[in-house]
Design an enzyme around this catalytic site. Structure first.
Site, short mmCIF file in Angstrom:
data_model
loop_
_atom_site.label_atom_id
_atom_site.label_comp_id
_atom_site.label_asym_id
_atom_site.label_seq_id
_atom_site.Cartn_x
_atom_site.Cartn_y
_atom_site.Cartn_z
N LYS A 235 0.84 -1.20 0.00
CA LYS A 235 0.00 0.00 0.00
C LYS A 235 0.88 1.25 0.00
O LYS A 235 2.01 1.20 0.49
CB LYS A 235 -0.85 0.03 1.29
N ARG B 130 -10.41 -11.36 1.79
CA ARG B 130 -11.28 -12.40 1.21
C ARG B 130 -10.59 -13.76 1.22
O ARG B 130 -11.24 -14.79 1.23
CB ARG B 130 -11.71 -11.97 -0.19
N1 BES Z 1 -8.07 -3.65 4.39
C1 BES Z 1 -8.26 -3.20 3.08
C2 BES Z 1 -9.56 -2.43 2.87
C3 BES Z 1 -9.64 -1.11 3.57
C4 BES Z 1 -9.27 0.06 2.90
C5 BES Z 1 -10.11 -1.03 4.86
C6 BES Z 1 -9.35 1.26 3.55
C7 BES Z 1 -10.22 0.20 5.49
C8 BES Z 1 -9.83 1.34 4.85
C9 BES Z 1 -8.26 -4.37 2.12
O1 BES Z 1 -7.51 -5.46 2.51
C10 BES Z 1 -7.70 -3.88 0.84
O2 BES Z 1 -6.58 -3.53 0.82
N2 BES Z 1 -8.52 -3.88 -0.18
C11 BES Z 1 -8.12 -3.39 -1.46
C12 BES Z 1 -8.53 -4.40 -2.49
C13 BES Z 1 -7.96 -4.10 -3.85
C14 BES Z 1 -6.49 -4.40 -3.87
C15 BES Z 1 -8.66 -4.94 -4.88
C16 BES Z 1 -8.84 -2.07 -1.69
O3 BES Z 1 -10.02 -1.99 -1.44
O4 BES Z 1 -8.17 -1.12 -2.09
ZN ZN Z 2 -5.48 -5.32 1.90
#
Ligand code: BES
Ligand code: ZN
Ligand code: ZN
Length: 596
Positions: free
Chosen positions: A269, A343
């Protein structure tokens, strides 16, 4: 703060709290006012009710003296887009801040004519006002001790019971908030496991923990794959609550995503705001706190909570984009993006819930950024395979001020999750929250009524929201309690599961491996245990080869499947159900067969 339930004002109480809404009192004063006093109060209320809230001489959160009696006036309609209960929670919360600011020591509220919903809302608001997470401050604010008396009149006994119940639930909300607020390095996977064990046992639950070695042995590859880059190993905690008497036909499952930190893994990230990902275990915290609250209320319903705990980190051992693992139900998953890890761990939790025999399942997960873009931080996404179950979630949320909005499990988007090599990939290029839910649906055990709550936006706030200053909100805990109350009620119809589970409709699913209701995990023969990713790599080439090396244009070997030989794709289209794709080569059924 000490909350005291009394039948009439004690000699101690010196300031009476009055809630008002549009120039009128919401509840009457503890003792009647004479005509002159009433007139004085009315003129104050007229000022508070006019113009912008809180700007009059006796605006919200201010106090008045009438004939030697002191009153605090609180606007119970200040949040004009929130319900009555939510406004009472907010007003009670503001009362706690006022008490600290003004150093009040004894307050009283006459609730003898208030409904139990109103009383519960005031009690909850007071609890929210009490919450603080200041253990990391070198010089935390001094605690101001004061007392709030709630006067119940004839209904004092009922009010005492209600206060105990609200206290039981709100303590769990605070625990969930604490867990979310704790930094990732202070609440590692083993710390979260330890907390779950301690809390579960303290509430008389049966607790079982699978460590990384056990997960590996039993083929829980979702957790193993996500957790393998971290020095903090993954784990699964299963907590069971089985009261002496419970409604036989229902077994509620609570499943929580428990990423103690989510860096994104190799698909790292960006640095900005990454710190927030300490909250990525908000779903597990809510499921844990939820089952503890249900147990402390002694609700007559069987409940099992499953917590999928891991840390998502890059390292020399981390899973790589492109890696493939076999989930518990036999489906193979290509990890397109290691940041879509929630997931993956939930595939294992969904399996475990099925093996535990749940009939109704709610999963809570801080799953997608997309749900935040769609619904913001006040509303969580709701996906369900049972409309009645969805209704139940909405109704339960309304009862406690937690908002959900239904989003579709739209199979037109399922195509995006199809992979050329494996059965599924973990991300699709579009509609992030929906495709994440569609992915989960592929792992929901047959015959289970399931709701998925994407709480990414609501589990954590960075600025004041209603009665929460910042940080973890404990979102979901109260909804779970409300769901359990309703499912436990024998006079209510139970939501039904869909006639056919999605997994059974997916051609590549090994139906024989789908968890059966009531089947204990141990009953699964050892040879059926899914091989690890490593073993999967050594799988005979012939299985993978045709799909990988045979160019699409090459003439197909053997007899083409009937559907293909019959007609040109375009001509055949009107007869094909909207969700179907071109049939696969070599007579295998199409991956995306029609789902109804
Ligand atoms: N934990 C994150 C989702 C999240 C984002 C929670 C912001 C709280 C605040 C999740 O694991 C994630 O990173 N999801 C990605 C998925 C993408 C890579 C398809 C997302 O939503 O950006
Ligand atoms: Zn994630
Ligand atoms: Zn995550």
């Amino acid at each position: 703060m000490l909350i005291q339930i009394v039948s009439k004002p004690s000699s101690k109480s010196n300031i009476e709290v009055l809630f008002y809404f549009k120039q009128a009192l919401v509840f009457p004063t503890a003792s009647p006012l004479n005509e002159a006093e009433q007139g004085a109060l009315q003129s104050i209320l007229r000022k508070t009710g006019d113009g912008p809230h809180g700007t009059g001489p006796y605006g919200d959160s201010d106090w008045a003296e009438i004939n030697g009696r002191l009153f605090v006036l609180l606007d119970a309609g200040k949040e004009k887009y929130l319900s009555r209960s939510e406004n009472l929670r907010c007003a009670a919360y503001r009362l706690t801040k006022l008490a600290i600011r003004r150093q009040f020591t004894n307050l009283s509220i006459n609730v003898s004519e208030a409904s139990s919903d109103d009383c519960a809302a005031i009690l909850a608001g007071l609890h929210y006002g009490e919450y603080r997470f200041d253990s990391y401050k070198s010089n935390p604010k001094k605690i101001h001790e004061y007392q709030v008396e709630l006067m119940g009149g004839d209904r004092t006994d009922a009010l005492k019971l209600l206060a105990r119940q609200v206290d039981a639930v709100m303590s769990q909300v605070s625990i969930a908030r604490n867990l979310v607020n704790e930094p990732g390095s202070s609440l590692t996977t083993s710390d979260l496991v330890a907390q779950a064990v301690v809390l579960g046992k303290a509430h008389g639950l049966k607790v079982s923990v699978r460590n990384a070695a056990q997960l590996e042995k039993e083929g829980f590859q979702g957790l193993i794959s996500v957790g393998k880059g971290s020095p903090n190993p993954p784990a699964m905690v299963t907590l069971s609550y089985k009261p002496k008497k419970f409604r036989n036909s229902v077994h509620l499952g609570l499943l929580g995503k428990g990423l103690t930190f989510d860096t994104g893994g190799i698909s790292l990230k960006p640095a900005t705001d990454m710190w927030e990902m300490k909250m990525d275990m908000g779903g597990a915290a809510a499921a844990l706190a939820g089952i503890c609250a249900i147990a402390s209320l002694g609700l007559p319903i069987q409940v099992t909570a499953v917590l999928c705990i891991a840390e998502n980190r890059p390292s020399g051992r981390a899973q790589l984009p492109g890696d493939i693992f076999t989930a518990k139900n036999g489906k193979t998953v290509m990890v397109d993006n290691t940041d879509a890890e929630g997931r993956l761990v939930l595939t294992d939790g969904l399996w475990e819930a099925g093996a535990q025999g749940v009939t109704h399942l709610v999963d809570l997960a801080t799953l997608t950024g997309a749900v935040i873009r769609a619904l913001g931080s006040s509303v969580a996404g709701l996906f369900t395979n049972s409309l009645a179950m969805g209704e139940l979630v909405l109704e339960s949320g309304r009862a406690c001020g937690e908002k959900y909005w239904p989003l579709p499990l739209e199979m037109e988007y399922f195509e995006g999750l199809q992979d050329k090599v494996a059965d599924l990939k973990n991300v699709s290029g579009e509609v992030g929250a929906i495709t994440a839910a569609l992915f989960l649906q592929e792992f929901v055990p047959a015959g289970v009524a399931w709701s998925h709550l994407d709480i990414a936006g609501t589990a954590f706030v960075k600025k004041q929201w209603k009665y929460i200053e910042h940080g973890g909100t404990g979102f979901g805990v109260q909804t779970l309690v409300e769901i359990a109350k309703r499912l436990a009620d024998p006079s209510r119809h139970l939501p039904l599961a869909p006639p056919t589970a999605p997994s059974a409709k997916t051609p590549n699913a090994k139906a024989s491996e789908a968890p059966r209701r009531g089947r204990p995990p141990k009953a699964r023969p050892a040879q059926q245990a899914a091989p690890s990713t490593l073993k999967r790599r050594g799988r005979p080439r012939k299985v993978l080869a045709p799909a990988v090396v045979t160019p699409i244009e090459k003439p197909r070997r053997g007899r083409p499947p009937k559907a293909l030989s019959k007609a040109q794709p375009n001509k055949a289209q009107p007869k094909v159900a909207p969700n179907t794709t071109a049939p696969r080569r070599r007579g295998r059924p199409p991956k995306n067969s029609p789902r109804t």
